[in-house]
Motif scaffolding. Structure first.
Motif, short mmCIF file in Angstrom:
data_model
loop_
_atom_site.label_atom_id
_atom_site.label_comp_id
_atom_site.label_asym_id
_atom_site.label_seq_id
_atom_site.Cartn_x
_atom_site.Cartn_y
_atom_site.Cartn_z
N TYR A 70 10.63 15.03 40.63
CA TYR A 70 10.22 14.41 39.37
C TYR A 70 11.44 13.82 38.64
CZ TYR A 70 8.47 13.90 34.64
OH TYR A 70 8.14 13.40 33.41
N LEU A 71 12.54 14.58 38.63
CA LEU A 71 13.75 14.08 37.98
C LEU A 71 14.28 12.84 38.70
CD1 LEU A 71 15.48 17.46 37.11
CD2 LEU A 71 14.49 15.82 35.51
N ASN A 72 14.21 12.84 40.03
CA ASN A 72 14.62 11.66 40.79
C ASN A 72 13.80 10.44 40.40
OD1 ASN A 72 16.80 12.37 42.35
ND2 ASN A 72 15.56 13.14 44.04
N LYS A 73 12.49 10.63 40.28
CA LYS A 73 11.62 9.51 39.90
C LYS A 73 11.94 9.01 38.50
CE LYS A 73 7.73 10.50 42.90
NZ LYS A 73 6.30 10.83 42.99
N GLN A 74 12.24 9.94 37.59
CA GLN A 74 12.60 9.55 36.22
C GLN A 74 13.89 8.74 36.21
OE1 GLN A 74 10.82 9.89 33.43
NE2 GLN A 74 9.21 10.68 34.76
N ILE A 75 14.86 9.16 37.02
CA ILE A 75 16.13 8.44 37.10
C ILE A 75 15.89 7.05 37.66
CG2 ILE A 75 18.38 8.38 38.27
CD1 ILE A 75 18.36 11.48 38.07
N LYS A 76 15.09 6.96 38.71
CA LYS A 76 14.80 5.65 39.30
C LYS A 76 14.05 4.75 38.33
CE LYS A 76 14.79 6.89 44.17
NZ LYS A 76 13.98 7.05 45.38
N LYS A 77 13.20 5.35 37.53
CA LYS A 77 12.45 4.57 36.56
C LYS A 77 13.38 3.96 35.51
CE LYS A 77 8.25 6.37 35.69
NZ LYS A 77 7.24 7.18 34.97
N ILE A 78 14.34 4.77 35.05
CA ILE A 78 15.26 4.29 34.01
C ILE A 78 16.24 3.27 34.59
CG2 ILE A 78 17.15 4.97 32.48
CD1 ILE A 78 15.71 7.61 32.07
N VAL A 79 16.83 3.62 35.71
CA VAL A 79 17.88 2.79 36.27
C VAL A 79 17.31 1.61 37.05
CG1 VAL A 79 19.83 2.78 37.87
CG2 VAL A 79 19.49 4.72 36.37
N GLY A 80 16.31 1.85 37.84
CA GLY A 80 15.74 0.80 38.67
C GLY A 80 16.29 0.88 40.08
N SER A 81 15.49 0.53 41.03
CA SER A 81 15.90 0.67 42.43
C SER A 81 16.99 -0.33 42.80
CB SER A 81 14.70 0.50 43.35
OG SER A 81 14.12 -0.77 43.16
N ASN A 82 16.97 -1.52 42.20
CA ASN A 82 18.01 -2.51 42.51
C ASN A 82 19.38 -2.03 42.06
OD1 ASN A 82 16.15 -4.24 43.59
ND2 ASN A 82 15.87 -5.40 41.71
N SER A 120 23.34 7.58 28.93
CA SER A 120 23.38 8.97 28.47
C SER A 120 22.12 9.72 28.93
CB SER A 120 23.53 9.06 26.96
OG SER A 120 22.44 8.44 26.32
N ASP A 121 20.97 9.02 28.91
CA ASP A 121 19.74 9.63 29.42
C ASP A 121 19.84 9.88 30.92
OD1 ASP A 121 18.65 9.54 26.92
OD2 ASP A 121 17.48 7.70 27.29
N VAL A 122 20.41 8.93 31.62
CA VAL A 122 20.57 9.08 33.07
C VAL A 122 21.50 10.25 33.38
CG1 VAL A 122 21.42 7.95 35.16
CG2 VAL A 122 20.11 6.65 33.50
N ASP A 123 22.59 10.35 32.64
CA ASP A 123 23.53 11.46 32.85
C ASP A 123 22.86 12.80 32.57
OD1 ASP A 123 25.54 9.73 33.58
OD2 ASP A 123 26.41 9.64 31.57
N LEU A 124 22.05 12.86 31.52
CA LEU A 124 21.34 14.08 31.18
C LEU A 124 20.38 14.47 32.31
CD1 LEU A 124 20.73 16.27 29.03
CD2 LEU A 124 18.92 14.75 28.20
#
Length: 115
Positions: A44-56, A5-9
């Motif tokens: 910044y939003l891209n980095k936040q998404i990558k932080k939550i989801v992870g690059s793998n 839900s955070d990622v979708d937001l």
């Protein structure tokens, strides 16, 4: 555990920023500062998404998306191929049928029977 839900937001906010940037660039009067601000927000939003989801996980999702699209393309190709086979069989059958009819019409030794 990933909170989707955070990622979708974050994805929704990123899309809104991209749309805002697009409309700003299309307008005739825009400032470079505003454009740079929107670009930095998007990064910044891209980095936040990558932080939550992870690059793998992101690379795995891209691979899955590519695999699904390739499967869809293959299924569409084989469906088209089957349709073409049916159509080509029909056209070749009609040609053969017409040639048989023409051969009987041109045959002078053919005896016609009244019914």
């Amino acid at each position: 555990m990933i909170n989707w839900s955070d990622v979708d937001l974050l994805e929704k906010q990123k899309k809104e920023k991209e749309i805002e940037l697009n409309t700003l660039l299309k307008s005739s009067n825009f400032s470079i500062d505003k454009v740079n601000e929107l670009k930095s927000d998007i990064l910044y939003l891209n980095k936040q998404i990558k932080k939550i989801v992870g690059s793998n996980e992101l690379s795995r999702q891209k691979e899955i998306k590519i695999k699904k699209s390739n499967e869809r393309r293959l299924s569409n190709y084989y469906a088209f191929k089957e349709r073409y086979k049916k159509i080509s069989r029909i056209s070749s059958s009609i040609k053969k049928f017409n040639s048989v009819i023409d051969s009987y019409q041109n045959d002078s030794n053919l005896v016609r029977v009244k019914m």
